[in-house]
Write a protein that holds these residues in place. Structure first.
Motif, PDB file in Angstrom:
ATOM      1  N   ARG A  90      -5.241  -4.006   4.332  1.00 49.07           N
ATOM      2  CA  ARG A  90      -4.130  -3.190   4.819  1.00 49.07           C
ATOM      3  C   ARG A  90      -4.161  -3.074   6.338  1.00 49.07           C
ATOM      4  N   MET A  91      -5.338  -2.905   6.904  1.00 46.16           N
ATOM      5  CA  MET A  91      -5.466  -2.783   8.346  1.00 46.16           C
ATOM      6  C   MET A  91      -5.243  -4.128   9.035  1.00 46.16           C
ATOM      7  N   LYS A  92      -5.839  -5.187   8.487  1.00 45.77           N
ATOM      8  CA  LYS A  92      -5.725  -6.509   9.098  1.00 45.77           C
ATOM      9  C   LYS A  92      -4.326  -7.076   8.969  1.00 45.77           C
ATOM     10  N   GLY A  93      -3.722  -6.912   7.787  1.00 45.07           N
ATOM     11  CA  GLY A  93      -2.424  -7.531   7.550  1.00 45.07           C
ATOM     12  C   GLY A  93      -1.237  -6.726   8.036  1.00 45.07           C
ATOM     13  N   TYR A  94      -1.389  -5.393   8.055  1.00 48.37           N
ATOM     14  CA  TYR A  94      -0.229  -4.555   8.379  1.00 48.37           C
ATOM     15  C   TYR A  94      -0.499  -3.555   9.498  1.00 48.37           C
ATOM     16  N   GLY A  95      -1.760  -3.461   9.950  1.00 54.27           N
ATOM     17  CA  GLY A  95      -2.074  -2.513  11.001  1.00 54.27           C
ATOM     18  C   GLY A  95      -1.948  -1.075  10.559  1.00 54.27           C
ATOM     19  N   LYS A  96      -2.069  -0.862   9.236  1.00 48.43           N
ATOM     20  CA  LYS A  96      -1.942   0.486   8.690  1.00 48.43           C
ATOM     21  C   LYS A  96      -3.258   0.898   8.053  1.00 48.43           C
ATOM     22  N   GLU A  97      -3.634   2.136   8.289  1.00 49.56           N
ATOM     23  CA  GLU A  97      -4.918   2.616   7.812  1.00 49.56           C
ATOM     24  C   GLU A  97      -4.787   3.368   6.487  1.00 49.56           C
ATOM     25  N   ILE A  98      -5.609   2.995   5.532  1.00 51.79           N
ATOM     26  CA  ILE A  98      -5.754   3.742   4.287  1.00 51.79           C
ATOM     27  C   ILE A  98      -7.245   3.974   4.091  1.00 51.79           C
ATOM     28  N   VAL A  99      -7.603   4.780   3.112  1.00 52.58           N
ATOM     29  CA  VAL A  99      -9.017   5.070   2.877  1.00 52.58           C
ATOM     30  C   VAL A  99      -9.394   4.642   1.461  1.00 52.58           C
ATOM     31  N   SER A 100     -10.681   4.451   1.253  1.00 55.33           N
ATOM     32  CA  SER A 100     -11.164   4.069  -0.064  1.00 55.33           C
ATOM     33  C   SER A 100     -10.770   5.114  -1.101  1.00 55.33           C
ATOM     34  N   LYS A 101     -10.308   4.656  -2.232  1.00 51.40           N
ATOM     35  CA  LYS A 101      -9.861   5.473  -3.359  1.00 51.40           C
ATOM     36  C   LYS A 101      -8.531   6.198  -3.104  1.00 51.40           C
ATOM     37  N   GLN A 102      -7.859   5.858  -2.017  1.00 49.79           N
ATOM     38  CA  GLN A 102      -6.487   6.350  -1.859  1.00 49.79           C
ATOM     39  C   GLN A 102      -5.634   5.709  -2.939  1.00 49.79           C
ATOM     40  N   VAL A 103      -4.722   6.460  -3.513  1.00 48.55           N
ATOM     41  CA  VAL A 103      -3.913   5.943  -4.617  1.00 48.55           C
ATOM     42  C   VAL A 103      -2.705   5.169  -4.088  1.00 48.55           C
ATOM     43  N   GLY A 104      -2.549   3.964  -4.610  1.00 46.69           N
ATOM     44  CA  GLY A 104      -1.392   3.141  -4.296  1.00 46.69           C
ATOM     45  C   GLY A 104      -0.720   2.702  -5.584  1.00 46.69           C
ATOM     46  N   ILE A 105       0.292   1.865  -5.454  1.00 52.80           N
ATOM     47  CA  ILE A 105       0.981   1.287  -6.605  1.00 52.80           C
ATOM     48  C   ILE A 105       0.876  -0.228  -6.489  1.00 52.80           C
ATOM     49  N   GLN A 106       0.556  -0.895  -7.587  1.00 56.79           N
ATOM     50  CA  GLN A 106       0.466  -2.345  -7.556  1.00 56.79           C
ATOM     51  C   GLN A 106       1.132  -2.954  -8.781  1.00 56.79           C
ATOM     52  N   CYS A 107       1.526  -4.201  -8.631  1.00 57.04           N
ATOM     53  CA  CYS A 107       2.078  -4.969  -9.742  1.00 57.04           C
ATOM     54  C   CYS A 107       0.960  -5.234 -10.742  1.00 57.04           C
ATOM     55  N   ARG A 108       1.188  -4.924 -12.010  1.00 57.26           N
ATOM     56  CA  ARG A 108       0.156  -5.131 -13.028  1.00 57.26           C
ATOM     57  C   ARG A 108      -0.183  -6.605 -13.202  1.00 57.26           C
ATOM     58  N   HIS A 109       0.811  -7.459 -13.016  1.00 59.17           N
ATOM     59  CA  HIS A 109       0.592  -8.887 -13.222  1.00 59.17           C
ATOM     60  C   HIS A 109      -0.273  -9.482 -12.111  1.00 59.17           C
ATOM     61  N   CYS A 110      -0.129  -8.952 -10.906  1.00 63.49           N
ATOM     62  CA  CYS A 110      -0.863  -9.472  -9.753  1.00 63.49           C
ATOM     63  C   CYS A 110      -2.200  -8.768  -9.545  1.00 63.49           C
ATOM     64  N   SER A 111      -2.498  -7.768 -10.361  1.00 67.03           N
ATOM     65  CA  SER A 111      -3.723  -6.997 -10.164  1.00 67.03           C
ATOM     66  C   SER A 111      -4.979  -7.836 -10.361  1.00 67.03           C
ATOM     67  N   GLN A 112      -4.854  -8.963 -11.062  1.00 67.55           N
ATOM     68  CA  GLN A 112      -5.998  -9.843 -11.280  1.00 67.55           C
ATOM     69  C   GLN A 112      -6.319 -10.679 -10.049  1.00 67.55           C
ATOM     70  N   ILE A 113      -5.400 -10.710  -9.082  1.00 66.75           N
ATOM     71  CA  ILE A 113      -5.553 -11.544  -7.893  1.00 66.75           C
ATOM     72  C   ILE A 113      -6.091 -10.708  -6.741  1.00 66.75           C
ATOM     73  N   LEU A 114      -6.976 -11.278  -5.932  1.00 70.37           N
ATOM     74  CA  LEU A 114      -7.462 -10.596  -4.743  1.00 70.37           C
ATOM     75  C   LEU A 114      -6.275 -10.159  -3.885  1.00 70.37           C
ATOM     76  N   THR A 115      -6.389  -8.999  -3.291  1.00 71.64           N
ATOM     77  CA  THR A 115      -5.284  -8.416  -2.535  1.00 71.64           C
ATOM     78  C   THR A 115      -4.723  -9.379  -1.494  1.00 71.64           C
ATOM     79  N   ARG A 116      -5.585 -10.088  -0.795  1.00 69.42           N
ATOM     80  CA  ARG A 116      -5.125 -10.959   0.293  1.00 69.42           C
ATOM     81  C   ARG A 116      -4.371 -12.186  -0.213  1.00 69.42           C
ATOM     82  N   HIS A 117      -4.451 -12.469  -1.510  1.00 67.39           N
ATOM     83  CA  HIS A 117      -3.754 -13.625  -2.067  1.00 67.39           C
ATOM     84  C   HIS A 117      -2.432 -13.263  -2.739  1.00 67.39           C
TER      85      HIS A 117
END
Length: 205
Positions: A90-117
């Motif tokens: 998040r910091m490297k790709g978007y310059g936005k800071e989040i913290v460990s265990k902060q809750v986000g929303i993700q696509c269930r289908h893409c959850s098996q893929i590393l975030t950067r991919h």
């Protein structure tokens, strides 16, 4: 791309599909056309001996208050706790800071893929409870409708059909208030100083 690990090395079972934001091939498998969506499905992922909570947005009560389209969208998305990889990306790709265990929303289908991919729009971090609805709608119209390489064809086609048939608007209470209240049921709260969302386990009755 330099330093980019082909997705087929991580998931050798996947077949040809779209590309991620970093131009790594993200491929789709015929096996992804079969998904089992249980109401209120919850899971934990073991990463570095820690457990990270996830839970689908969809709740069994949704069908009484939301349109078919909104229910289907909520079945494709899940709440999750950010891992170290998510924080760094998040910091490297978007310059936005989040913290460990902060809750986000993700696509269930893409959850098996590393975030950067992952492809564009596969992950979002609403900063407040009343932003959950807007984040999810953006992911639905962008990622699920146009960019997800792993969503089963039958579900993708149904999403598009329901959009065209005018089933996008919820039947009752389907705007941000309903989505915020549904998140609270799962134990999601706003952190102090508007620092994002956190999950507090709900005692089982």
């Amino acid at each position: 791309s330099p330093g980019c690990v082909p997705i087929t090395e991580t998931f050798p079972h996947v077949a040809r599909g779209k590309k991620g934001d970093n131009n790594c091939d993200i491929r789709k498998s015929e096996s992804h056309n079969s998904y089992n969506y249980n109401d209120s499905k919850e899971k934990t992922t073991n990463i570095d001996s820690s457990k990270f909570w996830t839970h689908t947005l969809y709740l069994s009560r949704d069908k009484a208050d939301l349109s078919r389209y909104q229910c289907l969208v909520r079945k494709q998305l899940e709440f999750f706790e950010a891992k170290d990889e998510d924080v760094k990306h998040r910091m490297k790709g978007y310059g936005k800071e989040i913290v460990s265990k902060q809750v986000g929303i993700q696509c269930r289908h893409c959850s098996q893929i590393l975030t950067r991919h992952r492809t564009r729009g596969a992950t979002g971090y609403p900063t407040k409870l009343d932003r959950i609805y807007h984040t999810a709608q953006s992911m639905a119209s962008g990622h699920l409708s146009n960019n997800c390489p792993l969503i089963p064809d039958v579900i993708h086609q149904k999403l598009i059909m329901l959009q065209k048939n005018g089933s996008v608007v919820a039947v009752a209470g389907g705007q941000k208030k309903y989505w915020a209240e549904a998140a609270k049921v799962l134990g999601i709260v706003q952190s102090e100083n508007d620092g994002g969302l956190l999950h507090i386990p709900v005692p089982k009755s």
